[in-house]
Design an enzyme around this catalytic site. Structure first.
Site, PDB file in Angstrom:
ATOM      1  N   ASP A 101      16.631 -11.415  11.926  1.00 41.88           N
ATOM      2  CA  ASP A 101      16.125 -12.228  13.024  1.00 41.88           C
ATOM      3  C   ASP A 101      17.252 -12.997  13.717  1.00 41.88           C
ATOM      4  O   ASP A 101      17.340 -13.028  14.946  1.00 41.88           O
ATOM      5  CB  ASP A 101      15.049 -13.195  12.520  1.00 41.88           C
ATOM      6  CG  ASP A 101      15.405 -13.821  11.169  1.00 41.88           C
ATOM      7  OD1 ASP A 101      16.603 -13.854  10.821  1.00 41.88           O
ATOM      8  OD2 ASP A 101      14.485 -14.272  10.469  1.00 41.88           O
ATOM      9  N   ASP A 154       5.077  -1.675   3.906  1.00 46.10           N
ATOM     10  CA  ASP A 154       6.072  -0.986   3.081  1.00 46.10           C
ATOM     11  C   ASP A 154       5.756  -1.129   1.596  1.00 46.10           C
ATOM     12  O   ASP A 154       6.620  -0.916   0.748  1.00 46.10           O
ATOM     13  CB  ASP A 154       7.467  -1.567   3.340  1.00 46.10           C
ATOM     14  CG  ASP A 154       8.093  -1.053   4.629  1.00 46.10           C
ATOM     15  OD1 ASP A 154       7.421  -0.298   5.351  1.00 46.10           O
ATOM     16  OD2 ASP A 154       9.242  -1.433   4.921  1.00 46.10           O
TER      17      ASP A 154
END
Length: 546
Positions: free
Chosen positions: A277, A129
């Protein structure tokens, strides 16, 4: 002239008159002014919140002791070798999410391409990214290793939608593996990593396997030594205690492996929190998937070498966990998981609420000390002190135990880092309080990456530090101001002979001044100390060999 025995008796009488017994008689046993002080409404308005904050902080401190107990009480449940193996190795996809990581991407790709796993059963995705020179660097690295026969592909996004979670979700849409291993840019997985993890998935109910982080640059500086101890405590006692007890614990975003089906059934990667996460971990475990923690499987990574980078990392984790608590706890408590799992999840996800409470405690400390002095110092000894000990000494014992488990021959050296460790935790209060309050009120923010500089040796420097270094605005000045406030508390405590509180107060002074000064002066120490760039310093955006 008087005999020697008479002189000794006279000296002893003087020492008794002005020594310890005299002090105890005048400070403890003297009841001349007993009953003269009466608490009024103003005093109660100060003391009630003071004790409420202390009790809450003490409760989280006691929980640290409980994690140590869980770790040792359930040692027989430690995960070691897998109980069964795959007859034929399954296909694995390795995902490497990166963002502006030009200085470490080649090291990461090199390590992943050396993984001991059949090439026809392996796919490697570089999920980039980046918005700087990393795009060109990463593409060159991928093309070079692909030309050598490695099954590696490059996926670049320009919109950064969903940040890391968005990149992982987009990569998963085209991944071929039944299992997905994930590594952040600053990690260097060992060649046998996949072989040590994959066979644990031969049990069909296992959804995720997490390994323990180790540290490439632990000895780089005093700061990295303390950071390493902090992370070791998390990976040994938090993960170890929770996994052995059979309650929920979380994937750490890297150095672990997932079953693709578990991710999909849990709803995939979502980006409405900064700790995607932990969010996914709880959703998957509520769905019934079991997690394993492999404490003996290590994956080295790079620690932040600058205070601002460390603060950025800690603030992101602090904000993300509170966001997760708001999102996860309601449906977790409506689920049919055992009560002990729900209680542990509460402590885990809400622990960072202690940072705003520390700010409240900081504001109340001096007036509370004044009031408690006039009420009697002995009350402070049997009321305030146990609460302080539960809040603070649990931290030191927590990290001492983790070092003893990992380094049984050298763990005693941890004692010299304990004051700095406790002070650093205190010094993070302002930054993390801001992050926690933003999470509580629902303020969204971008995923702030932790800069990676690719430095491992003491004295080594990289131009990346100047390129990616961040400033924290007014926060360092606030930290210095709070440190000065606690310096005034130290002065007051000494002037009132309240010596027993001085060590605790000095930790606050050192913690706030240390984090504030390091944030303001970071990067200036090199010129002051006359350091020159080492041979390893990168002088161009392309790492050596590309």
């Amino acid at each position: 002239m008087r005999p020697l025995s008479t002189e000794i008796l006279a000296a002893f009488s003087v020492s008794q008159a002005h020594g310890a017994q005299h002090w105890i008689r005048t400070h403890v046993l003297d009841t001349t002014f007993k009953g003269l002080y009466q608490a009024n409404a103003f005093d109660l308005c100060l003391l009630i919140p003071y004790f409420i904050v202390l009790i809450i902080l003490a409760a989280y401190g006691v929980h640290r002791y409980q994690l140590v107990w869980m770790y040792y009480r359930n040692r027989k449940n430690k995960t070691t070798d897998p109980p069964q193996h795959f007859a034929e190795l399954p296909r694995v996809t390795v995902q490497l999410p990166i963002f502006n990581e030009q200085y470490v991407i080649d090291r990461l790709v090199e390590a992943v391409c050396k993984l001991d796993y059949p090439k026809d059963k392996l796919d490697i995705q570089v999920l980039d990214d980046s918005t700087d020179e990393t795009v060109e660097v990463a593409r060159e690295v991928v093309e070079r290793y692909a030309a050598l026969g490695n099954p590696i592909s490059y996926i670049h996004r320009t919109n950064r939608h969903g940040f890391k979670a968005g990149a992982l979700q987009e990569g998963m849409a085209v991944c071929k593996g039944e299992f997905i291993a994930i590594f952040d840019a600053d990690f260097v997985p060992p060649a046998d990593f996949l072989q040590k993890c994959i066979h644990h998935f031969a049990e069909p109910e296992i959804g995720m396997v997490q390994t323990r982080w180790t540290h490439l640059n632990r000895n780089y500086s005093f700061l990295t030594e303390v950071e390493a101890i902090l992370l070791d405590g998390h990976f040994v006692l938090e993960h170890g205690g929770r996994s052995r007890k059979g309650v929920f614990f979380n994937f750490n975003g890297t150095a672990g492996m997932w079953r693709k089906q578990a991710i999909e059934e849990a709803g995939g990667w979502q980006h409405d929190t900064l700790t995607e996460d932990t969010d996914l971990s709880y959703r998957a475990q509520v769905k019934g998937w079991r997690f394993k923690y492999l404490q003996d499987v290590e994956c080295p990574a790079e620690l932040p070498i600058e205070m601002t980078a460390f603060k950025t990392q800690q603030a992101r984790w602090a904000k993300g966990l509170i966001q997760c608590s708001k999102k996860v706890l309601p449906f977790l408590y409506r689920s049919d998981v055992p009560r002990r799992v729900k209680v542990e999840a509460w402590y885990h996800l809400t622990a960072n609420i202690s940072y705003p409470l520390m700010i409240v405690l900081s504001a109340l400390m001096l007036p509370a000390m004044v009031l408690r002095f006039y009420q009697g110092w002995f009350q402070m000894l049997y009321i305030d002190m146990p609460l302080f000990l539960a809040s603070t000494f649990s931290i030191s014992s927590f990290y001492l135990v983790s070092q003893k488990e990992l380094y049984p021959k050298t763990w005693l050296r941890t004692f010299m880092y304990l004051p700095a460790l406790m002070a650093l935790g205190i010094g993070l209060t302002v930054t993390n309080t801001k992050a926690v309050l933003e999470a509580i009120v629902g303020k969204q923010s971008a995923f702030a990456r932790t800069p990676k500089y690719r430095v491992t040796n003491k004295g080594e420097k990289s131009i990346a530090a100047k390129k990616y270094r961040k400033r924290l605005g007014i926060i360092p000045w606030i930290e210095l101001a709070i440190g000065t406030w606690f310096a005034a508390c130290v002065w007051y405590a000494v002037s009132r002979e309240n010596y027993i509180t001085v060590p605790f107060l000095c930790l606050f002074v050192f913690g706030y001044w240390y984090t504030g000064l390091m944030s303001l002066l970071q990067g200036r120490f090199d010129s002051l100390m006359g350091r020159t760039a080492s041979p390893e310093t990168h002088t161009k955006p392309f790492p050596v060999g590309v």
